[in-house]
Design a protein around this motif. Structure first.
Motif, mmCIF file in Angstrom:
data_model
loop_
_atom_site.group_PDB
_atom_site.id
_atom_site.type_symbol
_atom_site.label_atom_id
_atom_site.label_comp_id
_atom_site.label_asym_id
_atom_site.label_seq_id
_atom_site.Cartn_x
_atom_site.Cartn_y
_atom_site.Cartn_z
ATOM 1 N N PHE B 347 8.389 -10.365 28.337
ATOM 2 C CA PHE B 347 7.346 -11.116 27.616
ATOM 3 C C PHE B 347 7.565 -10.930 26.124
ATOM 4 O O PHE B 347 7.815 -9.811 25.662
ATOM 5 C CB PHE B 347 5.950 -10.614 28.003
ATOM 6 C CG PHE B 347 4.872 -11.124 27.082
ATOM 7 C CD1 PHE B 347 4.499 -12.474 27.106
ATOM 8 C CD2 PHE B 347 4.261 -10.281 26.162
ATOM 9 C CE1 PHE B 347 3.527 -12.955 26.237
ATOM 10 C CE2 PHE B 347 3.287 -10.760 25.290
ATOM 11 C CZ PHE B 347 2.927 -12.099 25.330
ATOM 12 N N VAL B 348 7.492 -12.030 25.394
ATOM 13 C CA VAL B 348 7.629 -11.986 23.943
ATOM 14 C C VAL B 348 6.348 -12.533 23.312
ATOM 15 O O VAL B 348 5.918 -13.649 23.621
ATOM 16 C CB VAL B 348 8.855 -12.790 23.471
ATOM 17 C CG1 VAL B 348 8.888 -12.871 21.945
ATOM 18 C CG2 VAL B 348 10.135 -12.170 24.018
ATOM 19 N N SER B 349 5.740 -11.749 22.462
ATOM 20 C CA SER B 349 4.519 -12.163 21.766
ATOM 21 C C SER B 349 4.903 -12.967 20.529
ATOM 22 O O SER B 349 5.617 -12.472 19.649
ATOM 23 C CB SER B 349 3.724 -10.910 21.378
ATOM 24 O OG SER B 349 2.736 -11.212 20.410
ATOM 25 N N GLU B 350 4.431 -14.188 20.449
ATOM 26 C CA GLU B 350 4.846 -15.080 19.358
ATOM 27 C C GLU B 350 4.239 -14.662 18.013
ATOM 28 O O GLU B 350 3.040 -14.375 17.933
ATOM 29 C CB GLU B 350 4.429 -16.519 19.666
ATOM 30 C CG GLU B 350 5.250 -17.159 20.781
ATOM 31 C CD GLU B 350 6.767 -17.119 20.518
ATOM 32 O OE1 GLU B 350 7.181 -17.387 19.364
ATOM 33 O OE2 GLU B 350 7.520 -16.776 21.451
ATOM 34 N N ASN B 351 5.056 -14.672 16.989
ATOM 35 C CA ASN B 351 4.616 -14.455 15.607
ATOM 36 C C ASN B 351 3.979 -13.093 15.376
ATOM 37 O O ASN B 351 3.077 -12.945 14.552
ATOM 38 C CB ASN B 351 3.625 -15.542 15.168
ATOM 39 C CG ASN B 351 4.254 -16.917 15.190
ATOM 40 O OD1 ASN B 351 5.399 -17.084 14.755
ATOM 41 N ND2 ASN B 351 3.545 -17.886 15.724
ATOM 42 N N THR B 352 4.440 -12.105 16.116
ATOM 43 C CA THR B 352 3.978 -10.743 15.847
ATOM 44 C C THR B 352 5.179 -9.807 15.825
ATOM 45 O O THR B 352 6.263 -10.151 16.303
ATOM 46 C CB THR B 352 2.970 -10.242 16.907
ATOM 47 O OG1 THR B 352 3.592 -10.244 18.205
ATOM 48 C CG2 THR B 352 1.725 -11.106 16.932
#
Lengths: 373, 373
Positions: B347-352
């Protein structure tokens, strides 16, 4: 203990305003980090006489002054910059045993000491310092079975939000599936919040230790925030008891009875509070004598016999304060209540003022007296 | 969301080092108090674009600079003294959504902002600020049934003390007398402690909301302090996993199984950690494959297929990070694990970046995947 009293006398004689630092011979060189320091921090330090020594890094500052709360040495302790650009200073006298709030004024702004943990008091998170006490074992973290402190979020329709409370459940609570317990509702003072009784007061450790020694029966303690006028935060002037009474009696109490293994009913409920929390306790217990059987005011006023409408409903009134507050008022109020047929007990904490050491000791004295009916 | 991306683009174009204050047209005048302010405090404030504005009273100070942690605008935000002797300033650009640590340097000394609540990070209690996020509902305090967070003090013979942990029990736990739950052991990062996942991370609210929406089965979460080398506080150089592994697996876990209604056994246990806690998770899960069936590293490294000795014992490996960290590394590690027959999810958290918004989102994604065997 004698040493401590001696030191107090010296303090009174020498007065405030002189730097204790410059009168080195009388200050013992056995300073240790305060036990409320942030992990790994050396300062602030305290010595065996109750002096506190502070160290603040602010090399370019013009002035750094430490202000201790009630029960400390009154007024400020100005720090002096040393050759390394570090500000140091020692209180001009010994402080009362126990917990004290303080803060640091740097170039006119109020900040906390980066070395110390913070505690909610005076309607802000303040630095805390702990002066070792001759009787500190009763609130120490000892190798005994420990109860738990849990945060609950209970629905409060009257204030339109979920409100927080902390619930102490005694050792054994989580192992048993059936045992039920009486409940003490315990309130903080003005400017504090629902964290105060466990953080500053160590209510959970006091109970763990009393229970381990067989001095009190186990019971549940519930602590919530005693102000409902959040928009005028911290204001006492417009304080009305009804909104908080609704939260406590009509919202929190049913939630606790539903979610914890309480013994419901007036005979198994106590209310106690310190300072402003005592005022709240008095107002709510008198307004709702059907709810609580045990009342306790800790540095929080007294009851007059004529205020108790049905004395048969009251199993205990406990009144306490520090010896530097109004001990005669507390003792004579308890006497008058007893003469009127109320089971009243007074307690005076020696050599303490309006401060948490008084209230820690008050809880230690109160707990064994509760739920005896 | 579009607005936020737009603001980020402007920030990149205009660069750091220029005062956003002096480019007023692009900063929206809709500042509100940060939701992590101390009760009743107006500053710090944040606007809808993610700018933060600070106000510090220190009339005699020479310089006041706000330093924001990772994921904020890098470097300092110097404040300017206005005619009232109050220091004010605004970040030179918008900050990432979510939680950020910061502190204030006053005349060369490091202090916290008296307006903000404090959070344990960088091995000290730091000021915290919250930038409203487009997806903040998943960690908001909502009108849903709430679980409890309770402090336990468990005996730790190996370290010679009682150690603290926090235990989240889901809604319904205290009402039921018999239902048993699986357990996630969840670790903080370097310089943080066992308070981080609920204070900064809001793990309890994330779980309450997921459970209310039927997105995850309820489970227990246990959070304890992941460093045992207290004397060299905060030091990573001499870190060895064995002392903490003993505390976690041999002391805390039996205590939790004895005092809470857990489903014991490897198949019903998960371990996850952020950053340094990910490193610990990897070391302990690999050393003790008999203890946990679910592994999760949040901005905390990856597993290689050859490191998993018995793939039949692993029910899930979850790897995550922020899009500003190493998303390709996390994705390709999960791919390689899947090819080797391990149930792996990335999982990749966008813009963090390496910050709590990444880890809040990671927990939201992880929870529904746990305990499916």
């Amino acid at each position: 203990m004698k040493k401590h009293i001696h030191a107090v006398v010296i303090f009174i004689l020498t007065g405030i305003g002189s730097f204790a630092q410059t009168k080195a011979p009388e200050i013992k060189d056995d300073f240790q980090p305060s036990e409320l320091n942030q992990p790994g921090k050396e300062y602030p330090m305290v010595n065996s006489q109750g002096y506190a020594r502070f160290r603040i890094e602010a090399p370019e500052a013009k002035s750094v002054v430490v202000s201790l709360g009630l029960g400390g040495t009154k007024g400020g302790t100005p720090l002096t910059k040393n050759d390394d650009g570090v500000w140091m200073g020692t209180t001009s006298g010994p402080m009362d045993e126990g917990f004290h709030y303080y803060h640091v004024t740097i170039d006119g702004g109020v900040f906390n000491d980066p070395g110390a943990l913070n505690y909610y008091g005076s309607a802000r998170w303040e630095s805390g310092i702990e002066i070792p006490a001759h009787d500190q074992d009763f609130y120490a973290l000892r190798d005994v079975p420990h109860g738990n402190v849990q945060q609950i979020l209970f629905p409060s329709p009257s204030t339109g939000t979920s409100r927080r409370a902390f619930v102490y459940t005694p050792p054994g609570y989580s192992k048993s599936q059936s045992k039920r317990y009486p409940v003490l509702y315990l309130q903080h003072g003005w400017g504090e919040d629902e964290t105060a009784w466990t953080n500053q007061g160590r209510a959970n450790l006091i109970m763990d230790n009393l229970i381990a020694e067989g001095k009190t029966e186990p019971f549940i303690i519930v602590m919530t925030y005693g102000m409902t006028n959040d928009t005028k935060f911290g204001g006492l002037r417009d304080f009305k008891i009804e909104p908080f009474q609704t939260v406590l009696v009509d919202e929190l109490m049913p939630y606790v009875d539903e979610h914890f293994r309480t013994i419901p009913g007036q005979a198994h409920r106590a209310m106690a509070g310190l300072s402003m929390g005592g005022m709240e306790t008095k107002m709510i217990t008198l307004a709702r004598p059907d709810v609580f059987a045990y009342y306790a005011l800790l540095s929080g006023g007294t009851y007059k016999p004529e205020e108790i409408k049905d004395k048969s409903q009251v199993d205990l009134i406990f009144l306490s304060c520090g010896s530097r507050e109004n001990p005669d008022g507390v003792r004579s109020a308890a006497d008058a209540l007893r003469k009127a047929g109320v089971n009243a007990v007074s307690f005076v904490s020696e050599n303490t003022a309006h401060e948490f050491q008084t209230w820690r000791r008050s809880l230690r004295e109160l707990a064994p007296l509760l739920f005896k009916n």
